[in-house]
Design a protein around this motif. Structure first.
Motif, PDB file in Angstrom:
ATOM      1  N   VAL A 200      39.819  22.972  15.606  1.00 17.44           N
ATOM      2  CA  VAL A 200      38.841  23.099  16.683  1.00 17.44           C
ATOM      3  C   VAL A 200      39.516  23.179  18.044  1.00 17.44           C
ATOM      4  O   VAL A 200      39.122  23.961  18.894  1.00 17.44           O
ATOM      5  CB  VAL A 200      37.853  21.913  16.654  1.00 17.44           C
ATOM      6  CG1 VAL A 200      36.891  21.976  17.814  1.00 17.44           C
ATOM      7  CG2 VAL A 200      37.113  21.875  15.344  1.00 17.44           C
TER       8      VAL A 200
ATOM      9  N   SER B 168      40.180  20.826  23.677  1.00 18.97           N
ATOM     10  CA  SER B 168      39.197  21.059  24.741  1.00 18.97           C
ATOM     11  C   SER B 168      37.782  21.189  24.177  1.00 18.97           C
ATOM     12  O   SER B 168      36.831  20.659  24.746  1.00 18.97           O
ATOM     13  CB  SER B 168      39.557  22.306  25.543  1.00 18.97           C
ATOM     14  OG  SER B 168      39.547  23.445  24.716  1.00 18.97           O
ATOM     15  N   LYS B 169      37.634  21.881  23.057  1.00 21.51           N
ATOM     16  CA  LYS B 169      36.298  22.027  22.466  1.00 21.51           C
ATOM     17  C   LYS B 169      35.821  20.699  21.888  1.00 21.51           C
ATOM     18  O   LYS B 169      34.654  20.348  22.018  1.00 21.51           O
ATOM     19  CB  LYS B 169      36.312  23.083  21.371  1.00 21.51           C
ATOM     20  CG  LYS B 169      34.923  23.432  20.876  1.00 21.51           C
ATOM     21  CD  LYS B 169      34.944  24.601  19.934  1.00 21.51           C
ATOM     22  CE  LYS B 169      34.773  25.844  20.755  1.00 21.51           C
ATOM     23  NZ  LYS B 169      34.521  27.037  19.954  1.00 21.51           N
TER      24      LYS B 169
ATOM     25  N   MET C 206      34.631  18.499  24.681  1.00 23.61           N
ATOM     26  CA  MET C 206      33.358  18.975  25.210  1.00 23.61           C
ATOM     27  C   MET C 206      32.192  18.398  24.404  1.00 23.61           C
ATOM     28  O   MET C 206      31.193  17.965  24.955  1.00 23.61           O
ATOM     29  CB  MET C 206      33.335  20.502  25.144  1.00 23.61           C
ATOM     30  CG  MET C 206      32.226  21.129  25.881  1.00 23.61           C
ATOM     31  SD  MET C 206      32.300  22.927  25.853  1.00 23.61           S
ATOM     32  CE  MET C 206      33.868  23.347  25.199  1.00 23.61           C
ATOM     33  N   PHE C 207      32.329  18.367  23.093  1.00 20.75           N
ATOM     34  CA  PHE C 207      31.258  17.854  22.257  1.00 20.75           C
ATOM     35  C   PHE C 207      31.203  16.331  22.237  1.00 20.75           C
ATOM     36  O   PHE C 207      30.208  15.759  21.813  1.00 20.75           O
ATOM     37  CB  PHE C 207      31.359  18.430  20.849  1.00 20.75           C
ATOM     38  CG  PHE C 207      30.901  19.854  20.785  1.00 20.75           C
ATOM     39  CD1 PHE C 207      29.550  20.154  20.818  1.00 20.75           C
ATOM     40  CD2 PHE C 207      31.808  20.892  20.742  1.00 20.75           C
ATOM     41  CE1 PHE C 207      29.111  21.458  20.787  1.00 20.75           C
ATOM     42  CE2 PHE C 207      31.385  22.204  20.718  1.00 20.75           C
ATOM     43  CZ  PHE C 207      30.030  22.491  20.735  1.00 20.75           C
TER      44      PHE C 207
ATOM     45  N   VAL D 290      26.798  21.137  28.007  1.00 16.86           N
ATOM     46  CA  VAL D 290      27.529  21.566  26.815  1.00 16.86           C
ATOM     47  C   VAL D 290      27.253  23.039  26.517  1.00 16.86           C
ATOM     48  O   VAL D 290      28.174  23.811  26.226  1.00 16.86           O
ATOM     49  CB  VAL D 290      27.186  20.671  25.602  1.00 16.86           C
ATOM     50  CG1 VAL D 290      27.746  21.251  24.323  1.00 16.86           C
ATOM     51  CG2 VAL D 290      27.721  19.271  25.820  1.00 16.86           C
TER      52      VAL D 290
ATOM     53  N   SER E  21      29.058  25.205  29.190  1.00 17.93           N
ATOM     54  CA  SER E  21      30.516  25.213  29.049  1.00 17.93           C
ATOM     55  C   SER E  21      30.957  25.973  27.804  1.00 17.93           C
ATOM     56  O   SER E  21      31.976  26.652  27.816  1.00 17.93           O
ATOM     57  CB  SER E  21      31.073  23.791  29.043  1.00 17.93           C
ATOM     58  OG  SER E  21      30.558  23.073  27.958  1.00 17.93           O
ATOM     59  N   THR E  22      30.196  25.907  26.729  1.00 21.79           N
ATOM     60  CA  THR E  22      30.573  26.667  25.532  1.00 21.79           C
ATOM     61  C   THR E  22      30.296  28.150  25.720  1.00 21.79           C
ATOM     62  O   THR E  22      31.090  28.985  25.285  1.00 21.79           O
ATOM     63  CB  THR E  22      29.838  26.168  24.279  1.00 21.79           C
ATOM     64  OG1 THR E  22      28.443  26.191  24.511  1.00 21.79           O
ATOM     65  CG2 THR E  22      30.285  24.781  23.884  1.00 21.79           C
TER      66      THR E  22
ATOM     67  N   LYS F  74      32.950  29.646  28.235  1.00 23.27           N
ATOM     68  CA  LYS F  74      34.291  29.686  27.657  1.00 23.27           C
ATOM     69  C   LYS F  74      34.402  30.852  26.678  1.00 23.27           C
ATOM     70  O   LYS F  74      35.377  31.577  26.677  1.00 23.27           O
ATOM     71  CB  LYS F  74      34.628  28.375  26.963  1.00 23.27           C
ATOM     72  CG  LYS F  74      36.044  28.370  26.438  1.00 23.27           C
ATOM     73  CD  LYS F  74      36.469  27.023  25.948  1.00 23.27           C
ATOM     74  CE  LYS F  74      37.891  27.165  25.449  1.00 23.27           C
ATOM     75  NZ  LYS F  74      38.652  26.000  25.546  1.00 23.27           N
ATOM     76  N   GLY F  75      33.398  31.047  25.846  1.00 23.35           N
ATOM     77  CA  GLY F  75      33.425  32.153  24.902  1.00 23.35           C
ATOM     78  C   GLY F  75      33.414  33.491  25.607  1.00 23.35           C
ATOM     79  O   GLY F  75      34.103  34.431  25.217  1.00 23.35           O
TER      80      GLY F  75
END
Length: 68
Positions: free
Chosen positions: A4, A7-8, A11-12, A47, A50-51, A54-55
């Motif tokens: 994973v 950083s990810k 985030m979670f 969340v 930010s996800t 980032k993607g």
């Protein structure tokens, strides 16, 4: 962690208070205040934003590297 990424995963970890509130509501039958609901909404929005950004940034970087 290696699959994973740090950083990810971090985030979670921001979802932990939200999950604790839900467990308290379901298991312990605690009441939820409006401020807790507002905080939960902010956590979820943070969340998701930010996800998604980032993607999007990773895809843009991949597109620029292919053009060069």
């Amino acid at each position: 962690m290696q699959i994973v990424g740090a950083s990810k995963a971090s985030m979670f970890l921001n979802l932990e208070p939200f999950v604790a509130m839900l467990v308290g509501l379901v298991v312990l039958k605690n009441s939820v205040t409006p401020s807790q609901l507002f905080g939960a909404l902010l956590i979820i929005i943070g969340v998701v934003l930010s996800t998604s950004f980032k993607g999007k940034r990773v895809m843009e970087e991949a597109m620029y590297s292919q053009e060069a």
